[in-house]
Design a protein around this motif. Structure first.
Motif, PDB file in Angstrom:
ATOM      1  N   THR B  72       0.838  -1.198   0.000  1.00 55.44           N
ATOM      2  CA  THR B  72       0.000   0.000   0.000  1.00 55.44           C
ATOM      3  C   THR B  72       0.873   1.248   0.000  1.00 55.44           C
ATOM      4  O   THR B  72       2.074   1.177   0.248  1.00 55.44           O
ATOM      5  CB  THR B  72      -0.912   0.052   1.237  1.00 55.44           C
ATOM      6  OG1 THR B  72      -0.072   0.071   2.381  1.00 55.44           O
ATOM      7  CG2 THR B  72      -1.836  -1.123   1.274  1.00 55.44           C
ATOM      8  N   THR B  73       0.242   2.384  -0.275  1.00 53.19           N
ATOM      9  CA  THR B  73       0.986   3.641  -0.352  1.00 53.19           C
ATOM     10  C   THR B  73       1.599   3.977   1.009  1.00 53.19           C
ATOM     11  O   THR B  73       0.943   3.836   2.039  1.00 53.19           O
ATOM     12  CB  THR B  73       0.058   4.779  -0.784  1.00 53.19           C
ATOM     13  OG1 THR B  73      -1.186   4.625  -0.114  1.00 53.19           O
ATOM     14  CG2 THR B  73      -0.170   4.767  -2.271  1.00 53.19           C
ATOM     15  N   PRO B  74       2.855   4.436   0.991  1.00 55.84           N
ATOM     16  CA  PRO B  74       3.551   4.713   2.252  1.00 55.84           C
ATOM     17  C   PRO B  74       3.124   6.050   2.834  1.00 55.84           C
ATOM     18  O   PRO B  74       2.563   6.897   2.142  1.00 55.84           O
ATOM     19  CB  PRO B  74       5.014   4.762   1.825  1.00 55.84           C
ATOM     20  CG  PRO B  74       4.966   5.228   0.415  1.00 55.84           C
ATOM     21  CD  PRO B  74       3.686   4.721  -0.175  1.00 55.84           C
ATOM     22  N   GLY B  75       3.408   6.229   4.126  1.00 53.07           N
ATOM     23  CA  GLY B  75       3.123   7.504   4.781  1.00 53.07           C
ATOM     24  C   GLY B  75       4.098   8.562   4.317  1.00 53.07           C
ATOM     25  O   GLY B  75       5.089   8.257   3.649  1.00 53.07           O
ATOM     26  N   GLY B  80      10.016   3.028   0.728  1.00 52.47           N
ATOM     27  CA  GLY B  80       9.372   1.818   0.219  1.00 52.47           C
ATOM     28  C   GLY B  80       7.903   2.024  -0.051  1.00 52.47           C
ATOM     29  O   GLY B  80       7.426   3.140  -0.284  1.00 52.47           O
ATOM     30  N   GLY B  81       7.166   0.907  -0.001  1.00 57.10           N
ATOM     31  CA  GLY B  81       5.741   0.981  -0.254  1.00 57.10           C
ATOM     32  C   GLY B  81       5.416   0.855  -1.727  1.00 57.10           C
ATOM     33  O   GLY B  81       6.297   0.873  -2.586  1.00 57.10           O
ATOM     34  N   GLY B  82       4.124   0.725  -2.021  1.00 55.56           N
ATOM     35  CA  GLY B  82       3.676   0.583  -3.405  1.00 55.56           C
ATOM     36  C   GLY B  82       2.387   1.338  -3.594  1.00 55.56           C
ATOM     37  O   GLY B  82       2.056   2.232  -2.816  1.00 55.56           O
ATOM     38  N   ASN B 238      -8.822  10.188  -1.314  1.00 57.92           N
ATOM     39  CA  ASN B 238      -7.679   9.289  -1.424  1.00 57.92           C
ATOM     40  C   ASN B 238      -7.177   9.060  -0.014  1.00 57.92           C
ATOM     41  O   ASN B 238      -7.376   9.885   0.860  1.00 57.92           O
ATOM     42  CB  ASN B 238      -6.570   9.934  -2.277  1.00 57.92           C
ATOM     43  CG  ASN B 238      -5.436   8.971  -2.539  1.00 57.92           C
ATOM     44  OD1 ASN B 238      -5.649   7.771  -2.605  1.00 57.92           O
ATOM     45  ND2 ASN B 238      -4.236   9.491  -2.658  1.00 57.92           N
ATOM     46  N   ASN B 239      -6.558   7.922   0.241  1.00 54.35           N
ATOM     47  CA  ASN B 239      -5.833   7.776   1.494  1.00 54.35           C
ATOM     48  C   ASN B 239      -4.774   6.702   1.323  1.00 54.35           C
ATOM     49  O   ASN B 239      -4.646   6.119   0.250  1.00 54.35           O
ATOM     50  CB  ASN B 239      -6.772   7.456   2.662  1.00 54.35           C
ATOM     51  CG  ASN B 239      -7.540   6.189   2.422  1.00 54.35           C
ATOM     52  OD1 ASN B 239      -7.044   5.257   1.803  1.00 54.35           O
ATOM     53  ND2 ASN B 239      -8.764   6.147   2.901  1.00 54.35           N
ATOM     54  N   ASN B 240      -4.004   6.482   2.361  1.00 55.10           N
ATOM     55  CA  ASN B 240      -2.864   5.581   2.229  1.00 55.10           C
ATOM     56  C   ASN B 240      -3.158   4.175   2.732  1.00 55.10           C
ATOM     57  O   ASN B 240      -2.254   3.432   3.051  1.00 55.10           O
ATOM     58  CB  ASN B 240      -1.653   6.154   2.967  1.00 55.10           C
ATOM     59  CG  ASN B 240      -1.112   7.376   2.252  1.00 55.10           C
ATOM     60  OD1 ASN B 240      -1.323   7.520   1.053  1.00 55.10           O
ATOM     61  ND2 ASN B 240      -0.432   8.238   2.964  1.00 55.10           N
ATOM     62  N   PHE B 241      -4.423   3.809   2.850  1.00 58.00           N
ATOM     63  CA  PHE B 241      -4.738   2.504   3.399  1.00 58.00           C
ATOM     64  C   PHE B 241      -5.612   1.724   2.437  1.00 58.00           C
ATOM     65  O   PHE B 241      -6.090   2.251   1.443  1.00 58.00           O
ATOM     66  CB  PHE B 241      -5.487   2.653   4.735  1.00 58.00           C
ATOM     67  CG  PHE B 241      -4.924   3.733   5.588  1.00 58.00           C
ATOM     68  CD1 PHE B 241      -3.705   3.554   6.234  1.00 58.00           C
ATOM     69  CD2 PHE B 241      -5.582   4.939   5.723  1.00 58.00           C
ATOM     70  CE1 PHE B 241      -3.165   4.571   6.991  1.00 58.00           C
ATOM     71  CE2 PHE B 241      -5.045   5.960   6.491  1.00 58.00           C
ATOM     72  CZ  PHE B 241      -3.824   5.777   7.128  1.00 58.00           C
ATOM     73  N   TRP B 242      -5.821   0.460   2.780  1.00 58.22           N
ATOM     74  CA  TRP B 242      -6.841  -0.298   2.066  1.00 58.22           C
ATOM     75  C   TRP B 242      -8.181   0.253   2.503  1.00 58.22           C
ATOM     76  O   TRP B 242      -8.377   0.567   3.667  1.00 58.22           O
ATOM     77  CB  TRP B 242      -6.732  -1.796   2.392  1.00 58.22           C
ATOM     78  CG  TRP B 242      -5.576  -2.417   1.688  1.00 58.22           C
ATOM     79  CD1 TRP B 242      -4.370  -2.720   2.222  1.00 58.22           C
ATOM     80  CD2 TRP B 242      -5.520  -2.774   0.316  1.00 58.22           C
ATOM     81  NE1 TRP B 242      -3.548  -3.244   1.266  1.00 58.22           N
ATOM     82  CE2 TRP B 242      -4.222  -3.296   0.078  1.00 58.22           C
ATOM     83  CE3 TRP B 242      -6.420  -2.707  -0.747  1.00 58.22           C
ATOM     84  CZ2 TRP B 242      -3.814  -3.732  -1.170  1.00 58.22           C
ATOM     85  CZ3 TRP B 242      -6.011  -3.152  -1.991  1.00 58.22           C
ATOM     86  CH2 TRP B 242      -4.721  -3.659  -2.191  1.00 58.22           C
TER      87      TRP B 242
END
Lengths: 324, 301
Positions: B72-75, B80-82, B238-242
């Motif tokens: 998932t999108t990183p903070g 990292g993150g995707g 939008n947000n950075n979580f599922w």
């Protein structure tokens, strides 16, 4: 073909006899399609209604001064639309000045000059340009175009015109960052080219080739055919196509938000940052509360009225052109 | 024209026939200028598309990695993150929009082509549809905000889907109507002569004959809404979580993710924005090319 239909006949012979659906289905289908068609109408009315409903508190608070005031101060709750209106109109105008000659050139190339084998690839390329999402244009404008524009246009031009009357104001960049009204106009021009070009091409294609051929037959050059035969024939429809492009340019949001600079400042220079109605809504709406929200809605209302007028004119001028 | 002979006959340079033959020079120059300028403009158009694609490839491929599709999108500021949540969110929103828009658009197009034809109401709806087709998408975002986000008390994927559907409907209406109008009337008459009611004639004959064109319309509409950002800003956000399975609250999606990440000061976010931009543009271009190929095949047949 015969064999195929016979085969079909044989296979369908042992299927149960076809019965028409009950008459109620026929009525239901008719009503469903009528309802869907009416839904399109209702959505448009809903958009108008919601804009007016949301904007009324701002209009009531500031009256007609909302349109002419240049103040946009969130802390003091004072809002005026003039800067955004001017920004919207200027960027759209720049887009037309640059985009229209380019699109007409492309349309003429596609219909008159292009060898047949090249037609499809070129047309597809131009149409793909229309499919690219506007946010990608924004990224291209901000990260690729703006730095080049600052280095190779803004700085040299500013150096040349500095101190000159009029031109020294219009084309002087105080901070040559590459973003600004002119950059937004150029990006918009690139975005509306595919729309105008493909409609203009369809219009030129619809002109009977007898007209063209007889002009060539009496010895006209391509330029004379275009100037004296094609353009007068297509005239009004081309203006309609241009208006359609104008409608796009006025309402375009994401690409402009990237490159316009988002400053609430009325500047005489085209190189300075500014803002458009759409970019201001995109920037501020999510954090807006109270009167600011209403003011943004009122901006949306103004934008809707302007684009609506332009699109209605366009629709009246351009006779319906086929899609695809 | 034998230029060499004439040249010898009249030695003064003023009367010598120019390489443009008997055509007056100004006419020749105007013609040449038109040809060169038009060709140049077309090359410029193709060049810009090439430049944009090149930019996406150069910047985007560096950011692509397996993690992009799985995490998932990183903070802010983290490594990292995707963008897996944004990709899935975008798919869900687009599918939702198309699922709402297709029946409405096809039925409305059918009404215009088969029932309404040139009646007053049909003319008005056609007119309105053309306006909606070009209406600024940010206004549709505002409308859905008033319609769904405010009453429901928060951003939701449903609102995003509806906003996208409103953008897709006019495209589908327009192509459906155009394609149905290409179906020859004799086919419908043949159906009616067999005693089939109007609905059967439309479903079994008109729709079948216009099928490829109608599918093209839906594909083009999908391509159109897949990259729309403005209407999602105020609806799905939008947000950075599922996202929640019930799609309430913000739903991550590619366009808004790209918008927020590209303008952020964090290097990691910007790389992810480029990767997302590459993915979304390539999917949309592929979709439009497929739609066009489908239409061409139909025309040939």
């Amino acid at each position: 073909m015969v064999a195929l239909s016979q085969e079909r006949l044989v296979t369908s012979a042992d299927a149960p006899a076809r019965r028409s659906p009950p008459p109620s289905f026929d009525r239901f289908f008719r009503l469903a399609s009528l309802a869907s068609a009416l839904l399109v109408l209702i959505v448009l009315l809903g958009i108008i209604g919601s804009m007016i409903y949301g904007g009324i508190p701002a209009f009531r608070e500031f009256g007609f001064g909302f349109v002419t005031s240049t103040v946009w101060n969130v802390n003091e709750d004072q809002y005026g639309a003039w800067v955004a209106i001017v920004g919207t109109l200027t960027t759209a105008l720049i887009a037309l000045v640059i985009g229209v000659p380019l699109s007409l050139g492309i349309a003429i190339f596609l219909t008159q000059l292009c060898p047949p084998w090249l037609k499809r690839p070129v047309a597809t390329t131009i149409e793909l340009l229309a499919a690219v999402p506007s946010i990608i244009y924004g990224m291209w404008g901000l990260f690729v175009f703006a730095p080049l524009f600052a280095n190779y246009v803004q700085i040299p031009v500013s150096n040349i015109v500095e101190g000159m009357p009029i031109v020294g104001t219009i084309l002087y960049a105080r901070t040559p960052s590459g973003v600004g009204i002119l950059t937004a106009g150029i990006i918009l021009a690139i975005m509306i080219i595919p729309f105008i070009a493909s409609i203009a091409r369809d219009i030129l294609d619809q002109i009977p080739s007898v007209l063209r051929e007889s002009a060539y037959g009496i010895g006209c050059t391509t330029w004379e055919v275009v100037r004296n035969v094609l353009l007068p024939q297509a005239g009004v429809s081309i203006i309609g196509a241009v208006m359609l492009g104008l409608g796009r340019a006025l309402g375009e949001t994401m690409a402009v938000t990237f490159v316009v600079g988002n400053a609430n400042r009325l500047s005489g220079s085209l190189f300075d940052p500014g803002s458009t109605i759409a970019s201001r809504i995109a920037n501020e709406f999510n954090e807006a509360i109270g009167l600011q929200l209403n003011a943004l809605m009122a901006l949306g209302c103004i934008l809707f009225l302007v684009t609506f007028t332009v699109l209605v004119l366009a629709r009246l001028l351009v006779s319906r052109v086929k899609v695809g | 024209m034998d230029t060499a002979l004439q040249h010898r006959a009249s030695p003064e340079p003023t009367t010598a026939p120019a390489p443009w033959g008997r055509v007056r020079r100004s006419r020749h120059v105007a013609d040449r200028a038109l040809k060169i300028i038009c060709t140049l403009f077309t090359v410029l158009g193709a060049f810009v598309l090439g430049w944009i694609l090149l930019m996406l490839l150069v910047e985007g491929i560096g950011g692509l990695s397996p993690a992009v599709f799985t995490e998932t999108t990183p903070g802010p500021g983290s490594q990292g993150g995707g963008i897996a949540n944004a990709i899935v969110g975008s798919l869900i929103l687009t599918v939702l929009g198309i699922m709402v828009a297709t029946p409405v658009g096809v039925l409305a197009g059918t009404y215009l082509a088969e029932y309404g034809k040139s009646s007053k109401l049909a003319e008005i709806i056609r007119f309105v549809n053309d306006i909606l087709l070009a209406a600024p998408s940010i206004l549709i975002g505002l409308f859905v905000y008033m319609l769904m986000v405010q009453p429901m008390g928060g951003y939701s994927g449903w609102a995003g889907g509806v906003a996208l559907a409103i953008i897709a409907v006019p495209v589908i209406v327009r192509t459906t109507e155009d394609m149905l109008r290409l179906v020859p009337g004799s086919l419908r008459e043949a159906g009616a002569a067999l005693g089939a009611p109007m609905s059967t004639v439309i479903i079994k004959i008109s729709w079948k004959a216009a099928r490829a064109g109608m599918v093209t319309g839906v594909l083009l509409a999908t391509a159109r809404i897949a990259g729309e950002t403005a209407p999602l800003l105020f609806t799905a956000l939008n947000n950075n979580f599922w996202f929640n399975p019930n799609l309430m609250g913000g739903v991550a999606n590619l366009p808004v993710m790209i918008y927020q990440f590209a303008l952020s000061p964090y290097e990691n976010w910007r790389e992810l924005a480029w990767a997302g931009a590459l993915i979304i543009t390539m999917s949309i271009l592929a979709l439009s090319v497929v739609a066009r190929l489908l239409l061409r095949k139909d025309k040939v047949r």
